[in-house]
Structure formats: C-alpha cells, structure tokens
Write an enzyme that holds these catalytic residues in place. Structure first.
Site, PDB file in Angstrom:
ATOM      1  CE  LYS A  77     -11.219  -8.695   5.237  1.00 40.03           C
ATOM      2  NZ  LYS A  77     -11.514  -9.547   4.370  1.00 40.03           N
ATOM      3  CE  LYS A 121     -13.641  -5.198   5.541  1.00 39.76           C
ATOM      4  NZ  LYS A 121     -14.050  -6.193   4.593  1.00 39.76           N
TER       5      LYS A 121
END
Length: 328
Positions: free
Chosen positions: A198, A251
């Site tokens: 992320k 992500k």
C-alpha cells in the site's frame, strides 16, 4: 512487388468479433469484484452521495439493506465495509467496539444476505481523532502498541461474523499480530486479506472524504510505501506471506500495474488489486464532461488489472461494470 514478401499475418486472428473472442487471453467477470461500502453511525435514513465520488454513498444502517439488495441482485459476490463512527478518540475505540458501525453492518449483512462474502477493513484511521492508522506517541505512530488495538479490532469484527479480515494499516507485523489474535480467540478459520503493498498515494484523496479519515497532522509516509519504490513491494508481500496472510492486496492499481505483476511473479496467494477512489473519480469526472467513453475506459482498465495478474479487484465501478458486461 516482384519477390514474395515474408511476414506474419497477425490480423487473421482479429478479423471478426467471433474470432477475437475465441483467442482472448484475459476476461473479467462478476466473481472478480469486491464492492466497497461506506456505513455511517451518525443518524438515520442517510444515503449521502460523496461529492468527489459520483454514485458512491454513505449509508446509515437502516438504509444499508437497499444497497446490499442491489449488490446481490447484480451477482457481486463480496463487499468490504468501511465505517464512519459517531465519535472518535485517540485510540480509535469505535474500531474494536462490538457495537461499532462496521460490526453492525457485518451482522445485518450476514443475517439478511448470508451468501455474501463480508470483508472487514481493519484499520483505525476512520476512528481516531487524529486520523492516523495507529496510536500516537510523541507525534509519531507507535508501531507495536498499534498492533494491540488492530488485533482487538480484527477479533471484534470476526466475532460479528466477518468472513475475511482485511488489515490496511501498514504497521510492521500487523498480519502476525492479527493471525495470532484470531487463532487464540477461536477464529483460526478466518482468512486475512492483507493490504501488503500500500503506497502513500495521492490517489487516495476522495476516499478520505468518503471515510472522513484524513490525518489531522503530518502524513502517512512513515508507514505507507514510497511510490518511487518497486523492489520494496516484494519485501512487504513476502513478509506478510510468512506471517500468515491468505490474500495479498496491491493498492492503488492502475499506477502500479508493474508492481502488481512483480508481486504476481513472486507470490502464489490470491492477488487483489484495489482500484482506488482517485482512479474512480478521474474516470467519472472525465465521463461527466463527455471527454471519454466511460464504459470502454472502465472495462479496459479492469482488464488491465486482471492482465497484470490480479485474481480479484476491489472497485467502485463493480455495479456499472457488471451491467456493461451483460450488454456485451
């Protein structure tokens, strides 16, 4: 031309729709999608559109059923819940409250739509009054103390009936801490869908409006990854695999397709791409201005994520994408 020209005839396999469909390598289908839903504890009869994310709403619990009904009728197999509590505090106590907003949403969903796979986002940023993903000491996020609260949150969500726990906080050791806590609490069967990779991305901006989770000071660069780094993603993913993750999330998705492919090449677990709020908002804004063909752009983008190696896609486009796929 006098001599015979030798070259490959690639266009033979593109000549008709039927032939193109026969040789297509990558497909998207409804079972690929996980649909994010925002639930708010503040008030009743709430269905508030998020200004930066057209057609995405915050729902109060009493209005959640209408959204879940549409999701199931479209054939979306899974949802992930993000909660907005009525009150916030320094330790994000709403995150691990058994009567918290996500816990309420999980129980309602499993009661009325037991076939839906319910994923609980496990973080603290929506619940803390400072907006960071952990406990603050001396102006910084205390990694190890934060693990205690994240583990409590995961167990509370599992107790409410969550099928999958999805920790998104990017603390070191968060998968190990949550796995241990789930196992010790009798939830060894509950898988962890780790936000292993992320990035500290500008593409998260609209989400912070939707979840009301923007940090009140500083930023998240000490725990989320530097967008310039590629090899680091493999280290992060491999750590979470070793700690007991069952899924790996990358992500954002579209700006990081190279990373998605790298992770796919190194990790054998199911891989999830998160098609984030900023990606969604840009497409919606351009479509509303008539600058792009929204259907074509969305389906091409989702196909790119699958082509890069994703098995599943968390996307706000899920409902529209399924309707468009049915038209084809």
């Amino acid at each position: 031309m006098n001599g015979k020209l030798e070259f490959d005839r690639h266009r033979r396999l593109r000549r008709t729709d039927a032939i193109r469909n026969m040789v297509r390598e990558t497909f998207i289908q409804p079972t690929d999608f996980i649909y994010p839903i925002f639930v708010t504890e503040e008030g009743k009869n709430i269905r508030t559109e998020i200004a930066s994310m057209p057609n995405v709403f915050q729902y109060s619990i009493d209005r959640l059923d209408e959204e879940l009904k549409e999701v199931t009728e479209l054939g979306i197999p899974s949802v992930i819940f993000f909660g907005i509590p009525k009150e916030k505090d320094a330790v994000g106590s709403g995150a691990y409250d058994d009567q918290g907003i996500v816990q309420q949403a999980i129980r309602l969903t499993k009661e009325k739509y037991p076939e839906l796979v319910v994923i609980a986002d496990t973080c603290m940023c929506e619940y803390t009054d400072h907006g960071h993903c952990g406990i603050i000491h001396d102006g910084d996020v205390d990694n190890d103390e934060s693990l205690v609260y994240l583990a409590k949150t995961a167990v509370s969500q599992a107790r409410a009936g969550a099928d999958i726990i999805a920790p998104s906080n990017m603390m070191d050791g968060f998968v190990a801490a949550i796995r241990q806590a789930l196992d010790e609490s009798g939830f060894s069967q509950i898988p962890i869908m780790s936000y292993a990779v992320k990035y500290a991305s500008a593409f998260f901006g609209p989400f912070r409006d939707a979840a009301e989770s923007a940090p009140k000071f500083g930023n998240r660069k000490t725990y989320q990854m530097d967008p310039a780094n590629r090899r680091e993603a493999i280290r992060e993913a491999e750590s979470d695999v070793q700690e007991g993750a069952d899924f790996i999330i990358v992500k954002p998705a579209l700006p990081y397709l190279d990373v998605l492919r790298d992770v796919r090449n190194h990790v054998n677990l199911p891989l999830v791409a998160y098609n984030v709020s900023g990606e969604y908002a840009m497409v919606k804004a351009a479509a509303q201005n008539g600058w792009i063909n929204e259907k074509a752009i969305v389906l091409e983008s989702l196909t790119a994520m699958k082509r890069a190696g994703a098995d599943l896609i968390i996307t706000y486009h899920a409902k529209d994408a399924i309707r468009w796929l049915r038209e084809e």
